[in-house]
Design a protein around this motif. Structure first.
Motif, PDB file in Angstrom:
ATOM      1  N   ILE A 262       1.000  -1.324  -0.007  1.00  0.00           N
ATOM      2  CA  ILE A 262      -0.341   0.157  -0.172  1.00  0.00           C
ATOM      3  C   ILE A 262       0.862   1.257   0.073  1.00  0.00           C
ATOM      4  O   ILE A 262       1.327   1.619   1.298  1.00  0.00           O
ATOM      5  CB  ILE A 262      -0.957   0.105   1.391  1.00  0.00           C
ATOM      6  CG1 ILE A 262      -1.455  -1.352   1.068  1.00  0.00           C
ATOM      7  CG2 ILE A 262      -1.658   1.072   1.411  1.00  0.00           C
ATOM      8  CD1 ILE A 262      -2.535  -1.231  -0.251  1.00  0.00           C
TER       9      ILE A 262
ATOM     10  N   VAL B 121      -8.560   4.793   1.520  1.00  0.00           N
ATOM     11  CA  VAL B 121      -8.496   4.468   0.436  1.00  0.00           C
ATOM     12  C   VAL B 121      -7.261   3.977   0.348  1.00  0.00           C
ATOM     13  O   VAL B 121      -6.505   4.416   0.301  1.00  0.00           O
ATOM     14  CB  VAL B 121      -9.692   4.913  -0.792  1.00  0.00           C
ATOM     15  CG1 VAL B 121      -9.523   3.963  -1.539  1.00  0.00           C
ATOM     16  CG2 VAL B 121     -10.676   5.266  -0.446  1.00  0.00           C
TER      17      VAL B 121
ATOM     18  N   LEU C 266      -4.529   2.149  -1.809  1.00  0.00           N
ATOM     19  CA  LEU C 266      -4.270   1.481  -3.186  1.00  0.00           C
ATOM     20  C   LEU C 266      -3.028   1.183  -2.907  1.00  0.00           C
ATOM     21  O   LEU C 266      -1.585   2.085  -2.391  1.00  0.00           O
ATOM     22  CB  LEU C 266      -4.194   3.349  -3.730  1.00  0.00           C
ATOM     23  CG  LEU C 266      -5.186   3.892  -3.758  1.00  0.00           C
ATOM     24  CD1 LEU C 266      -5.993   5.462  -4.153  1.00  0.00           C
ATOM     25  CD2 LEU C 266      -6.377   3.250  -4.960  1.00  0.00           C
TER      26      LEU C 266
ATOM     27  N   SER D 219      -2.677  -0.681  -8.047  1.00  0.00           N
ATOM     28  CA  SER D 219      -2.858   0.021  -8.748  1.00  0.00           C
ATOM     29  C   SER D 219      -3.153   1.790  -9.434  1.00  0.00           C
ATOM     30  O   SER D 219      -3.202   2.191  -9.773  1.00  0.00           O
ATOM     31  CB  SER D 219      -4.116   0.773  -7.110  1.00  0.00           C
ATOM     32  OG  SER D 219      -5.592   1.121  -7.739  1.00  0.00           O
TER      33      SER D 219
ATOM     34  N   GLU E  52     -11.667   5.381  -4.426  1.00  0.00           N
ATOM     35  CA  GLU E  52     -11.653   3.339  -4.721  1.00  0.00           C
ATOM     36  C   GLU E  52     -11.141   2.941  -5.311  1.00  0.00           C
ATOM     37  O   GLU E  52     -11.085   1.825  -5.922  1.00  0.00           O
ATOM     38  CB  GLU E  52     -13.243   3.200  -3.735  1.00  0.00           C
ATOM     39  CG  GLU E  52     -13.535   3.312  -2.429  1.00  0.00           C
ATOM     40  CD  GLU E  52     -14.296   4.906  -2.783  1.00  0.00           C
ATOM     41  OE1 GLU E  52     -15.233   4.941  -1.102  1.00  0.00           O
ATOM     42  OE2 GLU E  52     -14.220   5.599  -3.436  1.00  0.00           O
ATOM     43  N   CYS E  53     -11.155   3.794  -6.863  1.00  0.00           N
ATOM     44  CA  CYS E  53     -11.212   3.006  -8.105  1.00  0.00           C
ATOM     45  C   CYS E  53     -10.594   4.290  -8.983  1.00  0.00           C
ATOM     46  O   CYS E  53     -11.063   5.081 -10.173  1.00  0.00           O
ATOM     47  CB  CYS E  53     -11.932   2.878  -9.137  1.00  0.00           C
ATOM     48  SG  CYS E  53     -11.912   1.551 -10.306  1.00  0.00           S
TER      49      CYS E  53
ATOM     50  N   MET F  73      -9.615  -0.353  -5.311  1.00  0.00           N
ATOM     51  CA  MET F  73      -8.427  -0.565  -3.474  1.00  0.00           C
ATOM     52  C   MET F  73      -8.488  -1.742  -3.189  1.00  0.00           C
ATOM     53  O   MET F  73      -9.440  -2.524  -3.670  1.00  0.00           O
ATOM     54  CB  MET F  73      -9.341   0.793  -2.870  1.00  0.00           C
ATOM     55  CG  MET F  73     -10.650   0.029  -2.478  1.00  0.00           C
ATOM     56  SD  MET F  73     -11.758   1.400  -1.763  1.00  0.00           S
ATOM     57  CE  MET F  73     -13.344   0.190  -0.766  1.00  0.00           C
TER      58      MET F  73
ATOM     59  N   TYR G 291     -10.471   0.122   2.791  1.00  0.00           N
ATOM     60  CA  TYR G 291      -9.825   1.138   4.243  1.00  0.00           C
ATOM     61  C   TYR G 291      -9.319   1.011   5.017  1.00  0.00           C
ATOM     62  O   TYR G 291      -9.631  -0.188   5.350  1.00  0.00           O
ATOM     63  CB  TYR G 291     -11.524   1.237   4.217  1.00  0.00           C
ATOM     64  CG  TYR G 291     -13.328   1.823   2.926  1.00  0.00           C
ATOM     65  CD1 TYR G 291     -12.450   3.072   2.394  1.00  0.00           C
ATOM     66  CD2 TYR G 291     -14.255   1.123   2.867  1.00  0.00           C
ATOM     67  CE1 TYR G 291     -13.384   3.714   1.167  1.00  0.00           C
ATOM     68  CE2 TYR G 291     -15.003   1.875   2.088  1.00  0.00           C
ATOM     69  CZ  TYR G 291     -15.115   2.683   1.225  1.00  0.00           C
ATOM     70  OH  TYR G 291     -15.607   3.366  -0.368  1.00  0.00           O
TER      71      TYR G 291
ATOM     72  N   THR H   4     -14.668  -2.253   4.305  1.00  0.00           N
ATOM     73  CA  THR H   4     -14.575  -2.861   3.345  1.00  0.00           C
ATOM     74  C   THR H   4     -15.440  -3.664   2.608  1.00  0.00           C
ATOM     75  O   THR H   4     -15.709  -4.057   1.898  1.00  0.00           O
ATOM     76  CB  THR H   4     -13.291  -2.965   3.767  1.00  0.00           C
ATOM     77  OG1 THR H   4     -11.938  -1.920   3.989  1.00  0.00           O
ATOM     78  CG2 THR H   4     -12.325  -3.696   2.867  1.00  0.00           C
TER      79      THR H   4
END
Length: 531
Positions: A177, A193, A195, A199, A324-325, A383, A386, A393
């Motif tokens: 992350i 969030v 990532l 991502s 989130e995306c 993601m 959370y 999540t």
């Protein structure tokens, strides 16, 4: 073959399928374009080689402070090249980069700092008072610095300049992350969030694939690189381009910079585009170098999209995504904006490559054609969840889909139309009313500069539709005229019961209309429910 050897082979096969990293893209750009200008930051021009040296020094400084993979680095700063340098160093070291929005409120900032557990906090002189207050309210953060001179804070770059640059090598795994991006907090406390490297890397690759940036392009950025606009930096560098930073949006400075630097691409939020269109210089400004005007963060009304195309040119590209995306779920290309056979201007576009979209009902089953459903997503972009919120999540990622909370429909051509946020839907007299559809109609009226539609408490209807409208300068229009305008287009159910005129709409720190603030004016202390 034994079970253990089978498992070992499976692990090796998985390693063979590992993709790239965001740090890898940055390092390739630094190596490929050593003498080109990577950033223009005020009167400073920073070459790719100089950028690499700064990143190496930041990496060495973090290592000297004892930071290890998984530790957090937080920043509170306006646009400056050092903000990206710190983010890049974090990506390469496998640290968690966290950025506060400079216009955010103190309570949200305190909550985010305490929630994110950063090992290092870096601010700047422009935010010295907020940084002092945060240091007092966040005793768990061990190290506080500033970019440059700042009363009461050590200069991070004085420390970094004592270091030999660390080797430019990526230490982060694809699953690390490396970014903790907090939601805006318009419906409760902000959520962190998570990532992963995967991502953030995928976001950059998709932007390169879909935006059509020209190699060597110059990108002008007045919007905060600490948030959505920062996603454009790595694609720009990967193409050997130059990223031109501005601290905040001013139409005059923007117009001057486009001409001076022969800007090829910009990213603005709709409220900025509206200010630009309404500025006296817009009609005669030289936008001939612009090849792409990307907009996002909130919808732009079709009427003003047409105005922008007319004044600036057929260069608009829309991107719809969410934290989130990040950035990339649906998009409209400049060609999409110019279609005459389909009403694309009210659309959020088609999915990015590498993104699977479905419209699902309340039971996560596909809806029937032409019905409205929740827009749900699958992609390597999505993601990991959370931060510290396993229940939220699980809810957001239930049944293997990211649930965006946005309601949408799909036309026969494959374009998706956002109807509204699920939480923003108004239930009036038993009918579902979607404010965005009404906003799009009212915004077409020539007297209207901006509009927001909400539901307000009503004894008869449960919720009554209310339009809050900003009128263009030197024009007049009455509430009944706007109500009739909607009634003609959408019928009686969607027609606002009342219309209020205001000087300006409240905005969130990200430039979106703040409907939470608007609702509070009318709902007061009432629970958010039908009464």
């Amino acid at each position: 073959m034994t079970v253990s050897s089978t498992a070992s082979n499976a692990t090796l096969a998985a390693l063979a399928h590992e993709g790239g990293s965001i740090g890898g893209i940055i390092l390739s750009a630094i190596g490929r374009y050593p003498d080109r200008v990577a950033f223009i930051d005020g009167d400073r021009s920073i070459t790719y080689t100089e950028l690499g040296r700064l990143v190496g020094k930041a990496m060495a400084a973090f290592s000297s402070l004892g930071l290890q993979r998984g530790d957090g680095v937080m920043q509170l700063s306006g646009n400056r090249v050092e903000v990206f340098v710190v983010m890049a160093a974090a990506y390469l070291l496998g640290l968690r980069s966290v950025t506060l929005h400079a216009m955010g409120g103190y309570d949200d900032h305190v909550y985010i700092v305490n929630d994110a557990d950063p090992s290092v906090f870096i601010s700047e002189q422009a935010h010295q008072q907020r940084a002092v207050a945060l240091r007092a309210g966040c005793p768990g953060v061990p190290r506080w610095f500033a970019h440059g001179s700042c009363e009461g804070f050590a200069d991070f770059w004085e420390l970094a300049d004592t270091m030999e640059p660390a080797p430019l090598v990526s230490h982060a795994a694809s699953t690390d992350i490396i970014r903790l991006a907090y939601t805006g907090g318009t419906t409760g406390k902000p959520k962190g969030v998570m990532l992963a490297n995967r991502s953030v890397w995928m976001q950059a690759v998709l932007l390169m694939a879909a935006r059509g940036l020209r190699p060597g392009t110059r990108v002008l950025c007045p919007t905060p690189i600490s948030h959505g606009a920062g996603a454009m930096i790595v694609p720009t560098l990967a193409l050997g381009g130059t990223f031109v930073l501005q601290r905040g949006f001013d139409p005059d400075r923007f117009i001057d910079a486009v001409k001076e630097h022969r800007i090829g691409s910009v990213f603005l939020v709709p409220t900025m585009i509206y200010k630009l269109l309404d500025h006296p210089r817009c009609a005669t400004a030289d936008f001939s170098s612009l090849e792409l005007l990307s907009y996002g963060a909130s919808p732009m009304t079709p009427a003003r999209i047409r105005e922008a195309i007319s004044r600036i040119g057929p260069v608009l590209a829309q991107s719809y995504g969410q934290t989130e995306c990040p950035s990339n779920i649906l998009h409209l290309t400049p060609e999409d904006h110019c279609r005459a056979d389909v009403d694309t201007l009210a659309s959020a576009g088609m999915p990015y490559p590498g993104v699977t979209v479905a419209l699902l009902d309340a039971n996560d089953q596909p809806i029937e054609p032409d019905e409205v459903g929740e827009l749900c997503v699958r992609s390597p972009l999505v993601m990991d969840g959370y931060w510290k919120q396993p229940e939220q999540t699980a809810e957001a990622l239930r049944n293997g889909w990211l649930h965006t909370g946005d309601m949408a429909r799909r036309d026969s051509h494959g374009y998706y139309y956002l109807v509204d946020r699920r939480k923003d839907m108004v239930i009036s007299g038993g009918f579902n009313v979607y404010p965005k559809e009404i906003e799009d109609v009212i915004a077409q009226h020539p007297s209207v500069a901006a509009v927001a539609v909400i539901g307000v408490p009503d004894e008869r209807w449960g919720e009554a539709v209310k339009a809050i409208v900003v009128i263009r300068p030197d024009v007049r229009v009455g509430p009944e005229e706007l109500r009739e305008f909607v009634r003609h287009a959408k019928g009686a159910v969607c027609t606002p019961k009342t219309v209020d005129f205001v000087e300006a709409l409240p905005l969130t720190p990200l430039g979106k209309p703040d409907k939470k603030a608007l609702r509070e004016r009318y709902w007061g202390s009432l629970a958010r429910s039908i009464h």
